[in-house]
Design a protein around this motif. Structure first.
Motif, PDB file in Angstrom:
ATOM      1  N   ASP A  76      22.525  55.829  65.739  1.00 29.94           N
ATOM      2  CA  ASP A  76      22.329  57.318  64.996  1.00 29.94           C
ATOM      3  C   ASP A  76      20.885  57.880  65.441  1.00 29.94           C
ATOM      4  N   ALA A  77      20.041  57.394  64.954  1.00 22.86           N
ATOM      5  CA  ALA A  77      18.839  57.377  64.555  1.00 22.86           C
ATOM      6  C   ALA A  77      18.109  57.007  66.087  1.00 22.86           C
ATOM      7  N   MET A  78      18.298  55.828  67.067  1.00 22.45           N
ATOM      8  CA  MET A  78      17.877  56.110  68.234  1.00 22.45           C
ATOM      9  C   MET A  78      18.206  57.132  69.017  1.00 22.45           C
ATOM     10  N   THR A  79      19.687  57.911  68.814  1.00 19.23           N
ATOM     11  CA  THR A  79      19.675  59.128  69.771  1.00 19.23           C
ATOM     12  C   THR A  79      19.106  59.924  69.447  1.00 19.23           C
ATOM     13  N   ASP A  80      19.027  60.233  68.288  1.00 18.79           N
ATOM     14  CA  ASP A  80      18.119  61.042  68.038  1.00 18.79           C
ATOM     15  C   ASP A  80      16.649  61.178  67.817  1.00 18.79           C
ATOM     16  N   ARG A  81      16.106  59.887  68.386  1.00 16.13           N
ATOM     17  CA  ARG A  81      14.677  59.936  68.246  1.00 16.13           C
ATOM     18  C   ARG A  81      14.848  60.110  70.558  1.00 16.13           C
ATOM     19  N   VAL A  82      15.397  59.514  70.841  1.00 12.82           N
ATOM     20  CA  VAL A  82      15.644  59.978  72.842  1.00 12.82           C
ATOM     21  C   VAL A  82      15.575  61.270  73.075  1.00 12.82           C
ATOM     22  N   LEU A  83      16.393  62.063  72.116  1.00 11.69           N
ATOM     23  CA  LEU A  83      16.577  63.544  72.758  1.00 11.69           C
ATOM     24  C   LEU A  83      15.596  64.460  71.891  1.00 11.69           C
ATOM     25  N   ARG A  84      15.094  64.005  71.080  1.00 10.45           N
ATOM     26  CA  ARG A  84      13.519  64.461  70.658  1.00 10.45           C
ATOM     27  C   ARG A  84      12.479  64.338  71.775  1.00 10.45           C
ATOM     28  N   HIS A  85      12.951  63.343  72.136  1.00  7.07           N
ATOM     29  CA  HIS A  85      11.041  62.931  73.170  1.00  7.07           C
ATOM     30  C   HIS A  85      12.073  64.137  74.372  1.00  7.07           C
ATOM     31  N   LEU A  86      12.993  63.854  74.651  1.00  8.54           N
ATOM     32  CA  LEU A  86      13.314  64.556  76.235  1.00  8.54           C
ATOM     33  C   LEU A  86      13.326  66.070  75.758  1.00  8.54           C
ATOM     34  N   GLU A  87      13.336  66.540  74.372  1.00 11.62           N
ATOM     35  CA  GLU A  87      13.413  68.156  73.866  1.00 11.62           C
ATOM     36  C   GLU A  87      11.070  68.311  74.385  1.00 11.62           C
ATOM     37  N   ASP A  88      10.361  67.138  73.610  1.00 12.78           N
ATOM     38  CA  ASP A  88       9.635  66.924  73.937  1.00 12.78           C
ATOM     39  C   ASP A  88       8.905  67.497  75.471  1.00 12.78           C
TER      40      ASP A  88
END
Length: 589
Positions: A463-475
């Protein structure tokens, strides 16, 4: 009475050689069936309920339904006498319930020594098959018919003797059966030069109906056998490599992270005055029509990493596991798949024999007969990667276009080859061109989550890794209406697993460094010296060439840019396929 006049008029139309061929067929059907029925009566080892005996031999209920069709099961359960069964049905019983060799034993079709009883029985079935597969009565001269009758008499007599001995039948009993066979054939031989009798001709409609029923049964059996063989083959072929040139061993089943793709009709193939390009969801791809007809060829184009291979392999997996997921897939039998990269197959006959080798060998049919029956099936051929086609693959495609049966072709390619492929197909088949454009922003979380799940075993980290990747995509702050490229997202997930502590500031450079490192590893293994320096020089050159159309959204001059990169690889003594495939992912994508 009027209905009985038809055979007489038919007699006038039959030439002598046709009459002889018909007499031979009648002899095989009637006398051959009687011989096989007698052998079953002598060798059958069970009680009055044949189903119970069949299950007692280690088979299960599904085997019973698979080995015997509904009509055959009804005959078994009604305890109909063996003499009312046809040759094909009797042959199945002999193989399964009479104590003879197992069906896959070479004693039936190709014994190593002598001619055992099994092989003699197989010969009757083959004679029955040879004319059952043809719509025409075999032509025979008088001399040929007499020769065939004598061979048939010897074959039937040998079968009765051997079956009698094997079944413990008293010699005088099976000798009487042999004597009866000889008398029957003496009578047939005397009639060779006589006109066809009404009693013989009355069997013609029955024979024609038996041939028709037999062909339909054979087609259904071959469909089942084809499906069974391909279902066993495809699980080893449908896995998708997440990042082919980074982690070639990192594979998963297509359904594990398949995400709905944005697929549209290719606007470049439509007239400007015509309707706007339609959306073509993957679930209805096989059912979309052109001018009210199903296209015979569907060309799927899209950039590298956009999801073409994943879609093809997803269709392959769903055909095996759940064809209801794609409309029209449940009606396909069989579905054939071929990866075009490196393929040496150059004809559709070769492709069928390659994919369905066991079905063909076990059918006992000639290749021509096998393919004739195959042409009546509803076939779809998936061809993946025309942009990497060699001369043999192009010969294969030309051969498939000349195929006379019920076949549709789905073929994938990169955009630069789509026009050439369309021109090749369009003059011979109804073609529909579609283009994969990416995945929608709202589907991004599904792809990230499912890909992380394939890479990370620790449930607490997923879950933590999924959230990080999605944040990077938004950035990355891409435009709201811009579609995502699946490979770019996969690479971000790979980067996160490789360097989870790095920030999002320069993701593109980090991914490039990651790719360069993987390429260097492979080049070193291939013995290329100064790999690191050569890769750096190539990369700097690539950045200069990028405006020439290397990137996804600037494809109008792609071919010219790619040629420049190939030339650079040659000057550096680097393999251009690995270099181009390893680097052709742009910042934008």
């Amino acid at each position: 009475m009027a209905s009985r006049a038809q055979p007489a008029s038919s007699t006038a139309q039959l030439i002598k050689h046709t009459v002889n061929g018909f007499r031979f067929q009648v002899a095989v059907v009637t006398k051959g069936r009687a011989v096989l029925a007698q052998v079953v009566e002598w060798l059958y080892q069970g009680g009055p309920c044949m189903k119970t005996h069949f299950l007692s031999l280690g088979f299960i209920e599904t085997d019973y339904e698979r080995k015997f069709n509904s009509e055959q099961r009804a005959l078994l359960e009604k305890k109909v006498p063996f003499r009312e069964y046809d040759i094909s049905f009797l042959y199945i019983i002999l193989q399964l319930m009479c104590g003879l060799a197992a069906p896959n034993n070479p004693a039936w079709t190709s014994p190593k020594k002598g001619q055992p009883l099994e092989h003699l029985l197989y010969k009757i079935k083959q004679k029955r098959n040879n004319f059952a597969h043809s719509n025409d009565v075999q032509q025979m001269s008088d001399q040929k018919l007499i020769k065939e009758f004598r061979k048939l008499k010897c074959l039937f007599s040998r079968i009765i003797r051997r079956a009698g001995c094997r079944g413990g039948i008293r010699p005088d009993v099976y000798r009487d059966e042999v004597s009866e066979i000889k008398v029957d054939f003496q009578d047939l031989l005397q009639k060779v030069r006589e006109p066809l009798q009404g009693s013989d001709l009355s069997l013609l409609p029955q024979l024609q109906q038996e041939i028709k029923v037999f062909k339909e049964m054979l087609r259904h059996k071959l469909e089942d056998d084809c499906r069974r063989e391909l279902h066993g083959l495809y699980p080893s072929q449908w896995d998708v490599t997440l990042a082919q040139w980074l982690y070639p061993d990192l594979r998963l089943q297509p359904s594990q992270n398949f995400t709905s793709l944005v697929i549209k009709e290719d606007s470049s193939t439509l007239s400007q005055a015509g309707p706007r390009p339609r959306d073509v969801p993957h679930t209805t791809l096989l059912e979309v029509t052109c001018d009210g007809q199903l296209p015979q060829v569907i060309i799927i184009s899209g950039e590298g990493g956009i999801g073409k291979t994943t879609l093809m392999k997803y269709m392959l997996e769903m055909w095996v596991r759940d064809p209801s997921q794609i409309e029209g897939l449940q009606d396909v039998s069989p579905l054939l798949y071929l990866q075009l990269r490196g393929s040496s197959i150059s004809s559709w006959r070769e492709m069928f024999k390659n994919l369905l080798c066991n079905t063909f060998m076990e059918s006992g049919l000639t290749m021509d007969t096998f393919l004739e029956i195959f042409q009546a099936m509803h076939v779809i051929v998936l061809l993946d990667g025309y942009d990497e086609a060699n001369k043999k693959v192009k010969k294969l495609i030309a051969d498939l276009l000349a195929y006379q049966g019920n076949m549709r072709i789905v073929i994938s390619t990169r955009p630069e080859c789509a026009r050439e492929l369309t021109q090749m197909m369009k003059s011979k088949r109804l073609v529909m061109n579609v283009e994969i454009q990416g995945i929608r922003r709202e589907d991004r979380p599904h792809l990230v989550e499912s890909t992380v799940a394939a890479l990370v075993q620790d449930a607490a980290l997923k879950d933590a890794m999924t959230d990080r990747v999605l944040r990077h995509l938004e950035d990355l702050q891409l435009q709201k209406d811009e579609l995502d490229m699946p490979l770019a997202i996969v690479l971000l997930v790979v980067r996160e697993t490789e360097a989870p502590d790095e920030g999002p500031e320069n993701i593109h450079d980090e991914l490039t460094a990651l790719m360069m490192g993987k390429i260097e590893e492979r080049l070193v293994l291939r013995g290329i010296e100064d790999a690191n320096e050569k890769i750096q020089e190539y990369h700097e050159f690539q950045k200069e060439v990028a405006p020439w159309g290397v990137k996804r959204l600037e494809s109008d001059r792609r071919a010219e840019g790619v040629e420049k990169l190939k030339a650079k690889c040659i000057s550096l003594n680097l393999p251009h396929r690995e270099m181009l495939s390893g680097f052709l992912v742009s910042k934008k994508s």
